[in-house]
Design a protein around this motif. Structure first.
Motif, PDB file in Angstrom:
ATOM      1  N   VAL A   1       2.249   1.800  -3.337  1.00 29.62           N
ATOM      2  CA  VAL A   1       1.285   2.382  -4.273  1.00 29.62           C
ATOM      3  C   VAL A   1       1.077   3.859  -3.977  1.00 29.62           C
ATOM      4  CG1 VAL A   1      -1.127   2.368  -4.963  1.00 29.62           C
ATOM      5  CG2 VAL A   1       0.114   0.241  -4.781  1.00 29.62           C
ATOM      6  N   SER A   2       1.012   4.210  -2.663  1.00 28.05           N
ATOM      7  CA  SER A   2       0.771   5.627  -2.389  1.00 28.05           C
ATOM      8  C   SER A   2       1.991   6.452  -2.761  1.00 28.05           C
ATOM      9  CB  SER A   2       0.336   5.853  -0.944  1.00 28.05           C
ATOM     10  OG  SER A   2       1.250   5.292  -0.069  1.00 28.05           O
TER      11      SER A   2
ATOM     12  N   TRP B   1       0.843  -1.197   0.000  1.00 33.70           N
ATOM     13  CA  TRP B   1       0.000   0.000   0.000  1.00 33.70           C
ATOM     14  C   TRP B   1       0.874   1.241   0.000  1.00 33.70           C
ATOM     15  CZ3 TRP B   1      -5.172   0.503   2.985  1.00 33.70           C
ATOM     16  CH2 TRP B   1      -5.670   1.805   2.842  1.00 33.70           C
TER      17      TRP B   1
ATOM     18  N   SER C   1       1.548   6.887  -6.426  1.00 36.31           N
ATOM     19  CA  SER C   1       0.496   7.840  -6.774  1.00 36.31           C
ATOM     20  C   SER C   1       0.976   9.270  -6.621  1.00 36.31           C
ATOM     21  CB  SER C   1      -0.737   7.655  -5.893  1.00 36.31           C
ATOM     22  OG  SER C   1      -0.982   6.322  -5.654  1.00 36.31           O
TER      23      SER C   1
ATOM     24  N   ILE D   1      -0.146   1.031 -11.231  1.00 32.04           N
ATOM     25  CA  ILE D   1      -0.805   1.134  -9.925  1.00 32.04           C
ATOM     26  C   ILE D   1      -1.967   0.156  -9.800  1.00 32.04           C
ATOM     27  CG2 ILE D   1      -2.115   2.695  -8.454  1.00 32.04           C
ATOM     28  CD1 ILE D   1      -0.246   4.923  -9.451  1.00 32.04           C
ATOM     29  N   PRO D   2      -2.899   0.132 -10.777  1.00 30.19           N
ATOM     30  CA  PRO D   2      -3.954  -0.885 -10.661  1.00 30.19           C
ATOM     31  C   PRO D   2      -3.399  -2.306 -10.748  1.00 30.19           C
ATOM     32  CG  PRO D   2      -4.448   0.647 -12.432  1.00 30.19           C
ATOM     33  CD  PRO D   2      -3.107   0.992 -11.941  1.00 30.19           C
TER      34      PRO D   2
ATOM     35  N   PHE E   1      -2.332  -3.366  -7.357  1.00 24.95           N
ATOM     36  CA  PHE E   1      -3.526  -3.622  -6.552  1.00 24.95           C
ATOM     37  C   PHE E   1      -4.117  -4.986  -6.898  1.00 24.95           C
ATOM     38  CE2 PHE E   1      -8.034  -3.284  -5.613  1.00 24.95           C
ATOM     39  CZ  PHE E   1      -8.015  -2.748  -4.346  1.00 24.95           C
ATOM     40  N   GLY E   2      -4.248  -5.248  -8.211  1.00 22.31           N
ATOM     41  CA  GLY E   2      -4.813  -6.522  -8.646  1.00 22.31           C
ATOM     42  C   GLY E   2      -3.954  -7.692  -8.211  1.00 22.31           C
TER      43      GLY E   2
END
Lengths: 374, 295
Positions: A108-109, A105, A112, A129-130, A133-134
């Protein structure tokens, strides 16, 4: 300038590692192979290291890259431990998975927050990014189902689904050909064309439009899938009955959207066409249809999903022994849940490809529209 | 004057089209049922006049396409003449479907709103979750329905919950997308005004974003309620036909009770129209009580 930054994910991950320490070892006493000390230490080192790095004041891309590598190595090691030891993970295992998820996480942040000017980097980030997550959904799914020994029937791990997918490609391909290339494509094309022609008719005859539009709007709320058993009765078990369901389902969205789109051109523009002395068809082809394109493509997109749903649900009511809906309903009866999931993955892929193709067509034909200019 | 125009521009065209559909339906019913009736007549060695023959095609017990009056009388009989608890009552089946629709719709709306709030306020969520939510719409979710039912049934969760689960899955998406749009709908100048008031994020949320999103919420709720009804009906298909409109459809298709299928379809359609109208009415009431001007 401060050398450390706040990272609640990092702090929480460290706490989880601490909590996991007294609960060691990672695998229960009756597991087939015990977790080696080296591997355990390595996993701890990776997660703690990543958590510590997340406090450092590094530039976002470097931080993200370090976290990315650390987190995936830890997750890979953790899941590797499970092979052959399904269901024997102790309560030390799950805090560690949770900790590495927190670090993902954080990764990812960090990603972002990256600000970039170049278009390629932006596009890459938009994909990356997705994708992370996936991937983490899959990792958590795998770790929980195999670590806790969730019954296979309830939820098979993604690796088993992937194996089944790879080993039964011919069956899946035959299903796709039956359901998508025969029923869905035929129904989609005929249904959309019929809706389009009716919309043009309704545009010419105001009376028809006033009568059809309320009915079309109502029809969009109705559970039209329900006609499936009737169509199966009328047109038999083969793909024709599924195509009929798809035609009925795709007709009304196309009709309503095209009629709305045909009134989208402005009065000024229509007046201009009139001052050129252009007749109805010239105005239609040169002005009103291009202006209606965004609406028509909206209907095409809605219909791409509806068509798949219609064909698959219609197959629940009777099919020859091939087809995606048939496969789903029979394999679930035989408790081959991994096959069902493989079929769903194929359906999801087909749906996304279908939708993607329609969007591509939209980008090519309505390049002038504000939402497509960048 | 006003009513005259309403009749001429609205009601008359719709009435004519509906009448045309009914007429086509009768003709279609006659021609689709005719071959079977001719067969029956030949076996019974009867020769009937054209008018007689037409009447017979309209009153078969298991017609290929039932005539409208057969369907209407079936709906009427099963709605008003049977006791509500009877297994054949359409009210009973509609109630079963309606209850799982309502539960699923409620949870779906709640979930959609929560996701939307998360997406609007957390950048990480927006960038990682939003593409997946959009991708989830391209997936034929209904294909999962029978599996969810059977799997949940395998661990002894049966009845309302699995169907409601499918309804939830289908209805959260429109609400989430609509709410994200709605919560983002305040313009920059309005957000700037909130900043000049030194409003906190929570204050901006409750006093600006939420009121601005209400029209979007109800528009997407109308789509969601229709979707969750479809979800509930499809969810009833694999449960072994216990109760509900979906099971009525399945039972009808097993036993070739075409009139029953059509009656169930009518019941489902009436239910859908009622639900959408109800949500629309609720939206108008909320809008008015919040001081919205009618557009």
């Amino acid at each position: 300038m401060k050398l450390i930054r706040r990272s609640w994910q990092g702090a929480l991950a460290l706490l989880l590692c601490l909590a996991a320490l007294p609960l060691l070892p990672l695998l229960g006493p009756d597991a087939a192979t015990a977790a080696g000390n080296g591997v355990t230490v390595l996993i701890f080192a990776l997660i703690v290291g990543a958590a510590l790095v997340s406090f450092a004041r590094l530039s976002a891309p470097i931080l993200a890259a370090i976290l990315f590598v650390g987190v995936y190595a830890a997750a890979w090691l953790l899941i590797g431990l499970l092979s052959g030891n399904e269901g024997h993970a102790t309560s030390a295992f799950f805090p560690l998975i949770a900790a590495s998820w927190l670090m993902a996480w954080r990764c990812v942040s960090a990603l972002s927050a990256v600000e970039t000017r170049s278009a390629t980097t932006e596009a890459l980030l938009r994909l990356l990014i997705p994708a992370i997550f996936g991937a983490w959904i899959l990792i958590l799914w795998e770790a929980v189902t195999r670590g806790a020994g969730v019954p296979f029937i309830l939820l098979p791990p993604p690796s088993a689904i992937g194996e089944r997918l790879a080993s039964s490609v011919p069956i899946l391909w035959a299903d796709v050909r039956q359901t998508i290339f025969k029923a869905v494509l035929f129904g989609y094309i005929v249904g959309c064309a019929a809706g389009f022609v009716t919309a043009i008719l309704a545009d010419r005859i105001a009376f028809l439009r006033r009568g059809l539009l309320p009915i079309g709007n109502l029809a969009s709320a109705l559970p039209i899938v329900g006609v499936a058993p009737i169509m199966v009765m009328w047109f038999g078990f083969d793909w024709q009955s599924k195509a009929a369901v798809v035609i009925i389902m795709t007709f009304f969205p196309m009709l309503v959207n095209t009629v709305a789109g045909l009134s989208a051109s402005g009065i000024m523009e229509r007046d201009l066409m009139r001052s050129y002395a252009s007749d109805y068809w010239q105005t239609l082809v040169k002005l009103r249809l291009p202006a209606a394109m965004p609406f028509i493509f909206n209907a095409l997109k809605i219909n791409s999903t509806l068509a798949l749903i219609g064909a698959i649900v219609a197959e629940f009511f009777g099919t020859p022994i091939v087809g995606m809906g048939f496969r789903i309903s029979t394999e679930i009866g035989r408790m081959n849940v991994d096959m069902v999931w493989a079929e769903i993955a194929v359906a999801a892929l087909a749906g996304s490809v279908f939708y993607g193709l329609v969007s591509l067509g939209e980008r090519i034909t309505t390049f002038w529209h504000p939402s497509n200019r960048s | 004057m006003q009513t005259e125009k309403l009749v001429q521009d609205r009601i008359l065209p719709v009435a004519v089209i509906v009448l045309a559909i009914v007429a086509i339906w009768y003709i279609g019913a006659h021609f689709m049922n005719a071959p079977f009736q001719r067969d029956l007549d030949r076996r019974a060695n009867v020769t009937s006049t054209a008018a007689d023959f037409f009447k017979k095609t309209m009153s078969q017990p298991k017609p290929i396409l039932p005539a409208p009056h057969q369907v209407v009388s079936n709906v009427f009989e099963n709605t008003f003449l049977r006791s509500v608890t009877s297994n054949r009552s359409l009210v009973y089946h509609s109630w079963v479907t309606l209850s799982s629709t309502a539960v699923g719709f409620g949870f779906g709306t709640l979930l959609g709103i929560l996701i939307a709030v998360g997406i609007v306020h957390v950048t990480t969520l927006e960038r990682s979750l939003m593409p997946w939510i959009i991708a989830s719409q391209t997936v034929p979710i209904l294909a999962v329905a029978p599996m969810v039912i059977v799997v949940l049934g395998a661990i002894n969760i049966t009845g309302l919950i699995p169907k409601a689960f499918i309804s939830t899955y289908l209805s959260f998406f429109p609400v989430a997308v609509g709410m994200v749009k709605g919560l983002r709908s305040p313009e920059l100048i309005q957000l700037d005004l909130m900043r000049t008031y030194h409003a906190s994020t929570a204050q901006t949320f409750w006093k600006l974003r939420v009121p601005a999103s209400i029209p979007f919420l109800f528009t997407s709720m109308k789509v969601a309620v229709a979707a969750s009804l479809v979800g509930a009906i499809v969810g009833e298909l694999p449960t072994g036909a216990v109760a509900g409109i979906g099971s009525k459809l399945l039972a009808g298709s097993y036993y070739s009770q075409t009139i029953d299928i059509w009656a169930a379809l009518i019941a489902g359609s009436v239910l859908a129209a009622l639900l959408v109208a109800l949500v629309g009415l609720l939206g108008r009431i909320v809008d008015r009580s919040m001081g919205g001007r009618s557009a």
